[in-house]
Design an enzyme around this catalytic site. Sequence first.
Site, PDB file in Angstrom:
ATOM      1  N   LYS A 289       0.595   4.667   6.756  1.00 28.08           N
ATOM      2  CA  LYS A 289       0.022   5.464   5.656  1.00 28.08           C
ATOM      3  C   LYS A 289       0.552   6.890   5.745  1.00 28.08           C
ATOM      4  O   LYS A 289       1.215   7.276   6.700  1.00 28.08           O
ATOM      5  CB  LYS A 289      -1.516   5.512   5.744  1.00 28.08           C
ATOM      6  CG  LYS A 289      -2.205   4.173   5.806  1.00 28.08           C
ATOM      7  CD  LYS A 289      -2.083   3.369   4.544  1.00 28.08           C
ATOM      8  CE  LYS A 289      -2.772   2.015   4.739  1.00 28.08           C
ATOM      9  NZ  LYS A 289      -2.385   1.049   3.764  1.00 28.08           N
TER      10      LYS A 289
ATOM     11  N   SER B 199       0.792  -1.235   0.000  1.00 24.91           N
ATOM     12  CA  SER B 199       0.000   0.000   0.000  1.00 24.91           C
ATOM     13  C   SER B 199       0.824   1.285   0.000  1.00 24.91           C
ATOM     14  O   SER B 199       0.297   2.338  -0.321  1.00 24.91           O
ATOM     15  CB  SER B 199      -0.959   0.022   1.182  1.00 24.91           C
ATOM     16  OG  SER B 199      -0.258   0.223   2.390  1.00 24.91           O
TER      17      SER B 199
END
Length: 185
Positions: A80, A39
């Site tokens: 993230k 990701s």
Amino acid sequence: MAKKRNEWLDWLKALVIAGLLAFIVRTFLFTPIVVDGPSMLPTLENGDHMIVNKFTYLVGEPDRFDIVVFHATAKKDFIKRVIGLPGEHVEVRDETLYIDGEIVKEPFLDTEKNSLKQNDVFTFDFTLEDLPGNYSEIPPEHVLVLGDNRSNSTDSRLLGLIPYDQIVGEAAVLYWPLDRFRFID
């Protein structure tokens, strides 16, 4: 005999102090994490080993584009990038990030965006209102996070906004593999 016992006590004290210091550092200052999944490609790769600075957000707040680790579930931490901050409205339209209606450049995505073929989508359009919670602006002590690999990331688009109290810390150092060693800026 007494001298040997004193030597053992000195060693025991040193080990206890070292263990206590390690516990304090790991609990309150720094902790290791291993990137799990694609990701954050190309910025971070699956299997990268990193040090997370837990102290940063004890004295300050996240900034835009910080790479943070947070508790996604009771048993799983995610890594993230912070995109939206408290009080802001976030929207992505036609591969462009808008914060409060103003274009915000994301230089860490330039290579991926430039390699898109016609009709390819890297980041599907969304507005803050589309996310879980249906907010019109990010509430206090919350952030919106996205993975750098926008087409393959479980982030605020699915999880919703991330409260400060779920943030473990900021990614500080990528230390393994050695050929990728760097400080995260």
